[in-house]
Design an enzyme around this catalytic site. Structure first.
Site, PDB file in Angstrom:
ATOM      1  N   ASP A  57     125.898  24.068 -75.364  1.00  0.00           N
ATOM      2  CA  ASP A  57     125.003  22.942 -75.138  1.00  0.00           C
ATOM      3  C   ASP A  57     124.240  23.076 -73.814  1.00  0.00           C
ATOM      4  OD1 ASP A  57     123.842  20.526 -75.671  1.00  0.00           O
ATOM      5  OD2 ASP A  57     125.597  19.295 -75.223  1.00  0.00           O
ATOM      6  N   ASN A  59     123.945  18.075 -66.456  1.00  0.00           N
ATOM      7  CA  ASN A  59     124.453  19.337 -65.909  1.00  0.00           C
ATOM      8  C   ASN A  59     125.963  19.552 -66.013  1.00  0.00           C
ATOM      9  OD1 ASN A  59     124.686  17.286 -63.988  1.00  0.00           O
ATOM     10  ND2 ASN A  59     124.523  18.699 -62.265  1.00  0.00           N
ATOM     11  N   GLU A 109     125.679   7.862 -58.220  1.00  0.00           N
ATOM     12  CA  GLU A 109     125.898   9.257 -57.813  1.00  0.00           C
ATOM     13  C   GLU A 109     124.573   9.963 -58.047  1.00  0.00           C
ATOM     14  OE1 GLU A 109     128.526  10.477 -56.452  1.00  0.00           O
ATOM     15  OE2 GLU A 109     130.046   8.969 -56.847  1.00  0.00           O
ATOM     16  N   CYS A 121     124.726  19.139 -58.296  1.00  0.00           N
ATOM     17  CA  CYS A 121     124.332  18.160 -57.282  1.00  0.00           C
ATOM     18  C   CYS A 121     124.932  18.506 -55.927  1.00  0.00           C
ATOM     19  CB  CYS A 121     124.772  16.770 -57.710  1.00  0.00           C
ATOM     20  SG  CYS A 121     126.538  16.679 -58.031  1.00  0.00           S
ATOM     21  N   LYS A 156     123.059   8.045 -47.838  1.00  0.00           N
ATOM     22  CA  LYS A 156     121.589   8.082 -47.843  1.00  0.00           C
ATOM     23  C   LYS A 156     121.078   8.092 -49.302  1.00  0.00           C
ATOM     24  CE  LYS A 156     120.673  11.575 -44.955  1.00  0.00           C
ATOM     25  NZ  LYS A 156     120.140  12.424 -43.877  1.00  0.00           N
TER      26      LYS A 156
HETATM   27  P1  NAD Z   1     118.154  11.881 -64.780  1.00  0.00           P
HETATM   28  O1  NAD Z   1     118.135  10.900 -63.680  1.00  0.00           O
HETATM   29  O2  NAD Z   1     116.865  12.350 -65.338  1.00  0.00           O
HETATM   30  O3  NAD Z   1     118.977  11.292 -66.039  1.00  0.00           O
HETATM   31  C1  NAD Z   1     120.305  10.829 -65.893  1.00  0.00           C
HETATM   32  C2  NAD Z   1     120.629   9.885 -67.027  1.00  0.00           C
HETATM   33  O4  NAD Z   1     119.843   8.692 -66.902  1.00  0.00           O
HETATM   34  C3  NAD Z   1     120.330  10.443 -68.428  1.00  0.00           C
HETATM   35  O5  NAD Z   1     121.365  10.029 -69.306  1.00  0.00           O
HETATM   36  C4  NAD Z   1     119.017   9.761 -68.782  1.00  0.00           C
HETATM   37  O6  NAD Z   1     118.793   9.620 -70.173  1.00  0.00           O
HETATM   38  C5  NAD Z   1     119.203   8.406 -68.128  1.00  0.00           C
HETATM   39  N1  NAD Z   1     117.966   7.675 -67.834  1.00  0.00           N
HETATM   40  C6  NAD Z   1     116.753   8.188 -67.538  1.00  0.00           C
HETATM   41  N2  NAD Z   1     115.872   7.182 -67.287  1.00  0.00           N
HETATM   42  C7  NAD Z   1     116.555   6.020 -67.434  1.00  0.00           C
HETATM   43  C8  NAD Z   1     116.211   4.651 -67.304  1.00  0.00           C
HETATM   44  N3  NAD Z   1     114.977   4.259 -66.977  1.00  0.00           N
HETATM   45  N4  NAD Z   1     117.178   3.727 -67.514  1.00  0.00           N
HETATM   46  C9  NAD Z   1     118.441   4.101 -67.830  1.00  0.00           C
HETATM   47  N5  NAD Z   1     118.825   5.385 -67.983  1.00  0.00           N
HETATM   48  C10 NAD Z   1     117.896   6.340 -67.776  1.00  0.00           C
HETATM   49  O7  NAD Z   1     119.047  13.104 -64.269  1.00  0.00           O
HETATM   50  P2  NAD Z   1     119.249  14.528 -64.927  1.00  0.00           P
HETATM   51  O8  NAD Z   1     117.983  15.301 -64.828  1.00  0.00           O
HETATM   52  O9  NAD Z   1     119.936  14.396 -66.247  1.00  0.00           O
HETATM   53  O10 NAD Z   1     120.344  15.151 -63.923  1.00  0.00           O
HETATM   54  C11 NAD Z   1     120.043  15.817 -62.751  1.00  0.00           C
HETATM   55  C12 NAD Z   1     120.140  14.897 -61.546  1.00  0.00           C
HETATM   56  O11 NAD Z   1     121.441  14.318 -61.484  1.00  0.00           O
HETATM   57  C13 NAD Z   1     119.965  15.649 -60.242  1.00  0.00           C
HETATM   58  O12 NAD Z   1     119.162  14.879 -59.386  1.00  0.00           O
HETATM   59  C14 NAD Z   1     121.378  15.755 -59.695  1.00  0.00           C
HETATM   60  O13 NAD Z   1     121.478  15.887 -58.305  1.00  0.00           O
HETATM   61  C15 NAD Z   1     121.974  14.478 -60.153  1.00  0.00           C
HETATM   62  N6  NAD Z   1     123.430  14.603 -60.203  1.00  0.00           N
HETATM   63  C16 NAD Z   1     124.165  13.934 -59.272  1.00  0.00           C
HETATM   64  C17 NAD Z   1     125.544  14.067 -59.272  1.00  0.00           C
HETATM   65  C18 NAD Z   1     126.401  13.347 -58.271  1.00  0.00           C
HETATM   66  O14 NAD Z   1     127.606  13.332 -58.439  1.00  0.00           O
HETATM   67  N7  NAD Z   1     125.840  12.753 -57.246  1.00  0.00           N
HETATM   68  C19 NAD Z   1     126.170  14.882 -60.221  1.00  0.00           C
HETATM   69  C20 NAD Z   1     125.371  15.544 -61.144  1.00  0.00           C
HETATM   70  C21 NAD Z   1     124.003  15.398 -61.136  1.00  0.00           C
END
Ligand code: NAD
Length: 483
Positions: free
Chosen positions: A97, A157, A254, A288, A456
């Site tokens: 996946d 991810n 997060e 992340c 932050k």
């Molecule tokens: P994303 O923000 O595009 O999407 C995350 C989730 O939010 C998905 O399930 C998506 O469908 C949903 N989503 C999108 N728009 C929405 C809305 N308007 N309302 C409600 N839900 C919505 O993130 P991504 O591209 O899937 O993942 C990568 C990002 O995640 C990177 O910025 C990474 O740093 C971050 N990340 C952070 C951590 C942490 O622990 N801090 C861990 C992993 C990834």
């Protein structure tokens, strides 16, 4: 290695599988080939409503929330056992996946999530209240209560681990859950729905709705949701927090990261290089907590660049199914394009490509060569923004103060790291770095006992550790007059 067909996915609501109310489906792509792997149901508002109602009914009937912590812990232990028993299948699913190398999917994703559920099971066992000493002629005690229905929204991810980091503590505390995985990588969430049922989690306690931002937003806005646990990008996080604010739901956030890895001249460079490379290529840089910014003491800057120029091209990039692969494809075409754009920008901003700097043509997959870039100014976008790919920028510094200033100069604050042979310096610098977690002389040492989260623009709230339960419980104080 086992191989198996991946079935088309449906929604898991109230313990039953069903299609979206309007029959909508969406494609899931195999990033190692650029071909369609399967399809899953694309949930709309009606499906989200059904899932929240199922979670609410399950919460209210007490079949889960009314159990003792010990009984819930027993079921969560069974979840961990079933994960281990089905490790091959889950690892293959996650690998296909997301494009993760199968060896890493096993060793990291599956192994860690099993450890995590064991940790959450132990937390359920130890969920406890307290008695408060007061001058009142009264017995005052405080109990921890679950919040109700938790909306868990996760990114593409680390689908398995990041779902577990929310569903685990939510269940340990007695909540029920509606999980919306990322639209690009929803498969392990569907597998886990079935696994929860087999482990003895009652129907309606965990519901999975596959879909995109619209489904996520419907979930956030739903009046039946009591708490939002979000992992994703900072830009989407801002929208999610705003909606949660409008509807007065507590949130944990997060969000994105752009960590600095600081190498002092007294570091063991031979050892440090492994951590440096792991820090930026792990999960193809879609991490992340990855370390895409390397800050190196000027005395050893050119030496470190030389070591990286020799070592990085030798990192095995290729088919995630091959046991020797360390770096697989990016999880989707849009992620590959983003990396290409940033490297192009680096060239325009004056960056020198030390190695990599181009995609790898293989099987039609979304591969990009691990890339090291020197000579970029600190205010360049490539240094300041989150690229989320296998790209490392390298900058020199002249003093400890400058190293800390550069490390803290982006809006993010998720992770950070120090390489040094000087113990006092290690503690001193770790204390000054803006980050929820700091690693000394390694990278990405993670354990469910250690709380994790950002400062932050990387968000707020903590996952893991005993602290994880704070976000999934509220307190109820009872004061009994003794007159
Ligand atoms: P994303 O923000 O595009 O999407 C995350 C989730 O939010 C998905 O399930 C998506 O469908 C949903 N989503 C999108 N728009 C929405 C809305 N308007 N309302 C409600 N839900 C919505 O993130 P991504 O591209 O899937 O993942 C990568 C990002 O995640 C990177 O910025 C990474 O740093 C971050 N990340 C952070 C951590 C942490 O622990 N801090 C861990 C992993 C990834």
């Amino acid at each position: 290695m086992t191989t198996f067909e991946i079935e088309p996915g449906r929604l898991f609501i109230g313990g039953r599988w069903r299609e979206a109310a309007d029959g909508a489906r969406t494609e899931v792509v195999d990033p190692s080939r650029g071909t369609v792997l399967t399809t899953v149901a694309d949930a709309g508002a009606a499906d989200v409503d059904a899932a929240v109602r199922a979670a609410r009914d399950a919460f209210d009937d007490g079949a889960w929330s009314g159990l003792s912590g010990r009984e819930r812990g027993r079921v969560l232990h069974r979840v961990a056992e079933l994960i281990r028993e089905n490790a091959d299948r889950i690892a293959e699913l996650e690998s296909r996946d997301v494009g993760k190398p199968i060896t890493l999917a096993h060793a990291v994703d599956v192994n860690n999530v099993a450890n995590d559920y064991e940790h959450f099971a132990a937390l359920a066992h130890s969920l406890d209240g307290s008695v408060r000493d007061t001058p009142m002629n009264a017995l005052a005690y405080v109990r921890r209560r679950p919040l109700g229905v938790v909306a868990a929204i996760t990114p593409y991810n680390f689908p398995l681990i990041l779902a577990g980091s929310k569903i685990g503590p939510a269940l340990a505390a007695g909540n029920t859950v509606v999980h919306k995985p990322a639209e690009e990588t929803p498969l392990s969430a569907l597998y886990m729905a079935d696994l929860f049922k087999r482990a003895g989690v009652p129907d309606g306690v965990v519901n999975v709705v596959t879909g995109g931002p619209a489904a996520g937003e419907a979930l956030l806005r739903h009046s039946g949701v009591d708490k939002v646990a979000f992992t994703g990008s900072t830009s989407v996080g801002r929208k999610v927090a705003a909606i949660a604010g409008e509807t007065l739901k507590p949130v944990t956030m997060e969000l994105g990261g752009n960590a600095a890895h600081v190498v002092f001249e007294d570091a063991d460079l031979e050892k440090a290089v492994g951590a440096i490379i792991k820090g930026f290529v792990f999960n193809t840089g879609q991490f992340c907590m990855g370390a895409p910014r390397l800050l190196v003491a000027r005395q050893v800057h050119n030496t470190v660049l030389g070591i990286l120029a020799d070592a990085v091209p030798g990192v095995p990039v290729g088919d995630p199914r091959a046991a020797e692969t360390v770096v697989g494809p990016m999880a989707g075409e849009r992620h590959l394009r983003k990396v290409e754009e940033y490297v192009e920008l680096a060239r325009k901003e004056g960056g020198r490509i030390v190695c990599g700097g181009e995609r790898l043509d293989l099987d039609g997959g979304y591969y990009y060569k691990p890339t090291v870039i020197a000579d970029l100014p600190n205010d360049s976008r490539v240094v300041q923004e989150e690229i989320f790919g296998p790209v490392l920028t390298v900058q020199p510094f002249d003093s400890e103060d400058e190293a800390v200033e550069l490390a803290n100069s982006t809006p993010y604050g998720l992770a950070s790291g120090v390489q040094t042979g000087n113990l006092a310096r290690a503690h001193r610098v770790a204390d000054r770095l803006d980050a929820g977690i700091v690693w000394v002389n390694d990278w990405a040492m993670l354990d469910p006992a250690v709380p994790f989260g950002g400062v932050k623009d990387s968000g707020f709230g903590r996952e893991y550790g005993p602290e994880a339960l704070d976000a999934y419980t509220t307190t109820k104080s009872v004061v009994v007059s003794l007159d």
